[in-house]
Write an enzyme that holds these catalytic residues in place. Structure first.
Site, mmCIF file in Angstrom:
data_model
loop_
_atom_site.group_PDB
_atom_site.id
_atom_site.type_symbol
_atom_site.label_atom_id
_atom_site.label_comp_id
_atom_site.label_asym_id
_atom_site.label_seq_id
_atom_site.Cartn_x
_atom_site.Cartn_y
_atom_site.Cartn_z
ATOM 1 N N CYS A 157 36.653 62.092 49.120
ATOM 2 C CA CYS A 157 36.137 60.783 48.735
ATOM 3 C C CYS A 157 34.706 60.635 49.260
ATOM 4 O O CYS A 157 34.175 61.531 49.909
ATOM 5 C CB CYS A 157 37.022 59.678 49.313
ATOM 6 S SG CYS A 157 38.786 59.925 48.974
ATOM 7 N N ASP B 128 33.504 58.727 51.665
ATOM 8 C CA ASP B 128 33.357 58.558 53.116
ATOM 9 C C ASP B 128 34.436 59.257 53.919
ATOM 10 O O ASP B 128 34.397 59.224 55.143
ATOM 11 C CB ASP B 128 33.436 57.063 53.467
ATOM 12 C CG ASP B 128 32.542 56.236 52.567
ATOM 13 O OD1 ASP B 128 31.327 56.454 52.632
ATOM 14 O OD2 ASP B 128 33.069 55.412 51.787
ATOM 15 N N ARG C 218 9.669 86.674 57.363
ATOM 16 C CA ARG C 218 9.855 85.224 57.175
ATOM 17 C C ARG C 218 11.334 84.862 57.124
ATOM 18 O O ARG C 218 11.827 84.365 56.108
ATOM 19 C CB ARG C 218 9.224 84.759 55.854
ATOM 20 C CG ARG C 218 7.752 84.930 55.664
ATOM 21 C CD ARG C 218 7.286 84.169 54.405
ATOM 22 N NE ARG C 218 8.097 84.443 53.232
ATOM 23 C CZ ARG C 218 7.843 85.382 52.323
ATOM 24 N NH1 ARG C 218 6.765 86.132 52.423
ATOM 25 N NH2 ARG C 218 8.666 85.560 51.316
ATOM 26 N N HIS D 21 8.252 87.257 47.404
ATOM 27 C CA HIS D 21 9.626 86.911 47.797
ATOM 28 C C HIS D 21 10.578 87.800 46.989
ATOM 29 O O HIS D 21 10.317 88.091 45.824
ATOM 30 C CB HIS D 21 9.860 85.425 47.496
ATOM 31 C CG HIS D 21 11.058 84.822 48.171
ATOM 32 N ND1 HIS D 21 11.335 84.975 49.511
ATOM 33 C CD2 HIS D 21 12.045 84.021 47.683
ATOM 34 C CE1 HIS D 21 12.438 84.302 49.818
ATOM 35 N NE2 HIS D 21 12.890 83.720 48.715
ATOM 36 N N TYR E 125 42.729 60.101 45.858
ATOM 37 C CA TYR E 125 42.533 59.755 44.441
ATOM 38 C C TYR E 125 43.225 60.731 43.488
ATOM 39 O O TYR E 125 43.103 61.948 43.644
ATOM 40 C CB TYR E 125 41.048 59.746 44.105
ATOM 41 C CG TYR E 125 40.267 58.612 44.714
ATOM 42 C CD1 TYR E 125 40.694 57.291 44.598
ATOM 43 C CD2 TYR E 125 39.088 58.868 45.395
ATOM 44 C CE1 TYR E 125 39.952 56.253 45.161
ATOM 45 C CE2 TYR E 125 38.340 57.839 45.948
ATOM 46 C CZ TYR E 125 38.776 56.530 45.828
ATOM 47 O OH TYR E 125 38.052 55.515 46.379
ATOM 48 N N LYS F 77 11.820 74.974 56.720
ATOM 49 C CA LYS F 77 11.817 74.019 55.604
ATOM 50 C C LYS F 77 13.133 73.236 55.573
ATOM 51 O O LYS F 77 14.127 73.649 56.193
ATOM 52 C CB LYS F 77 11.626 74.784 54.291
ATOM 53 C CG LYS F 77 12.753 75.775 53.983
ATOM 54 C CD LYS F 77 12.395 76.709 52.846
ATOM 55 C CE LYS F 77 13.547 77.684 52.572
ATOM 56 N NZ LYS F 77 13.160 78.712 51.582
HETATM 57 C C1 LIG Z 1 13.433 79.974 52.124
HETATM 58 C C2 LIG Z 1 12.455 81.071 52.100
HETATM 59 C C3 LIG Z 1 12.478 82.096 53.070
HETATM 60 C C4 LIG Z 1 13.608 82.252 54.062
HETATM 61 O O1 LIG Z 1 14.722 82.793 53.364
HETATM 62 P P1 LIG Z 1 16.103 83.131 54.114
HETATM 63 O O2 LIG Z 1 16.937 83.780 53.079
HETATM 64 O O3 LIG Z 1 16.646 81.816 54.558
HETATM 65 O O4 LIG Z 1 15.766 84.007 55.248
HETATM 66 C C5 LIG Z 1 11.446 83.004 53.086
HETATM 67 N N1 LIG Z 1 10.453 82.932 52.182
HETATM 68 C C6 LIG Z 1 10.429 81.994 51.197
HETATM 69 C C7 LIG Z 1 9.316 81.988 50.217
HETATM 70 C C8 LIG Z 1 11.425 81.050 51.115
HETATM 71 O O5 LIG Z 1 11.401 80.138 50.129
#
Ligand SMILES: *Cc1c(COP(=O)(O)O)cnc(C)c1O
Length: 387
Positions: free
Chosen positions: A322, A324, A229, A173, A275, A43
């Site tokens: 800054c 840039d 994942r 998750h 700045y 992602k």
């Molecule tokens: C981003 C994400 C992951 C991966 O997480 P990491 O901590 O980068 O390994 C896995 N599952 C879900 C649902 C996520 O949103």
């Protein structure tokens, strides 16, 4: 890890992405979860490393699935010719689910509205949608919570009997995977196992149960189930910075961020810099101008703390960041020249690393690598690792 000769660019700043490192990291993660398949999470443009190149490198390392938050990212992977299983999960009402189903993309489902819309799209296309039902095991973010999950399962079974949906997965998750042995992880496993039993008792024939991100892949075997994942660790960054460095975990950071000094000049002691004159020189010294700023993803709160290496010497941003550019105090008598390379972060464990930037700016390495702006060109190295 990256060789200056491989950088065919005169851009003010460059991101070099080492695809061999991503492949190696995925191989390392697979070895940590030998009983599970691996879904590389790509992602957010592959965490800033490039969506399609990161995906190809992960597949070369043994990933069999790719995961994206947004459907458009999964569509882009399929349209680039990637044939692996694709999974995407963050939807809003009105999403064109036919675009996903016609490309054979698996869909995460947390809500009955999404299930209804997916079923409608599948009915029109006359092909069943593969869905993974998400149980909220405690994060209170995505996922169906409590009795809502039972309703989601019942609705999904109704659509299965109609032939428009196939429930292939249950997933969730973790809340605190970066804290090994956190009590909340054990509690989430209990809720997860209960959700799996609910789905199976209702008649779902699950192909994959999945719960583990990077940190859990590396430290919590009980969360591996059928599929892990990982995201951040595939890019070589430690998901557990308070426990182990990338190097200690056998991970190689894939992203190196460099810039070339735009100017170098002598200034007297007591000179205010950038700045607001938030930084003032203490001796006669040499200042270098680094052509990257907050528009390129350098956090503005890196003012006076962001680490850099110039000619192999660790330095710190002098004064405010800054839009840039930033200034670096190169010290009295510096022999560095305009055009010389500045390393903001890279693979060298001696640093600076993306984790050093995260520590300096009170964030996580994920934010450092995903925020590099589109003005900074990406150069790929290690492409031989894809073949
Ligand atoms: C981003 C994400 C992951 C991966 O997480 P990491 O901590 O980068 O390994 C896995 N599952 C879900 C649902 C996520 O949103």
């Amino acid at each position: 890890m990256t060789d200056q000769l491989l950088r065919p660019t005169t851009a003010p700043a460059t991101v070099v992405v080492d695809l061999a490192a991503i492949r190696h990291n995925v191989e390392t993660l697979r070895a940590a979860a030998p009983g599970a398949q691996l879904m590389a999470v790509v992602k957010a443009d592959g965490y800033g490393h490039g969506l399609v190149p990161s995906a190809r490198a992960a597949l070369a390392g043994g990933a069999t699935w790719l995961g994206t938050a947004q459907q458009g990212e999964a569509v882009a992977l399929r349209d680039a010719g990637i044939t692996a299983r694709l999974f995407t999960w963050l939807h809003v009402p009105g999403t064109d689910f036919e675009a996903a189903l016609s490309r054979d993309i698996d869909l995460g489902v947390s809500t009955t509205w999404a299930l209804d819309e997916i079923a409608s799209a599948a009915r029109l296309l006359e092909r069943p949608a593969r869905v993974h039902l998400k149980i909220d095991t405690g994060l209170a973010r995505g996922g169906a919570f409590g009795a809502d999950f039972d309703r989601l399962v019942a609705d999904a079974r109704r659509y299965e009997r109609e032939g428009v949906v196939t429930v292939v997965g249950v997933w969730s998750h973790l809340v605190s995977s970066d804290v090994p042995d956190a009590p909340i992880t054990a509690a989430q496993i209990v809720v997860f196992d209960e959700a799996v039993r609910t789905a199976e008792a209702a008649g779902c024939r699950l192909e994959v149960r999945h719960l583990a991100n990077s940190a859990a892949t590396l430290t919590a075997p009980r969360t591996h189930y059928d599929l892990v994942r990982p995201g951040i660790a595939a890019y070589g960054l430690t998901p557990l910075p308070s426990v182990a460095s990338s190097d200690e975990l056998g991970l190689v950071p894939a992203m190196t961020l460099t810039a070339r000094l735009a100017s170098v000049k002598q200034v007297p002691a007591g000179q205010g810099v950038s700045y607001g004159h938030a930084y003032r020189t203490t001796t006669e010294t040499v200042l270098g101008l680094v052509p990257m700023g907050y528009a390129d993803g350098i956090p503005r709160n890196a003012s006076d703390v962001g680490p850099l290496a110039v000619a192999g010497v660790r330095r710190t941003i002098a004064g405010r960041v800054c839009m840039d550019q930033v200034v670096v105090d190169l010290g009295p008598g510096s022999t560095v020249s305009a055009g010389d390379e500045v390393v903001l972060f890279g693979a060298d464990p001696a640093g600076p690393t993306a984790q050093d930037w995260a520590d300096a700016t009170d964030t996580i390495s994920y934010e450092i690598v995903t925020r590099i702006g589109p003005r900074v060109p990406r150069v790929l190295v290690g492409e031989e690792a894809l073949t």
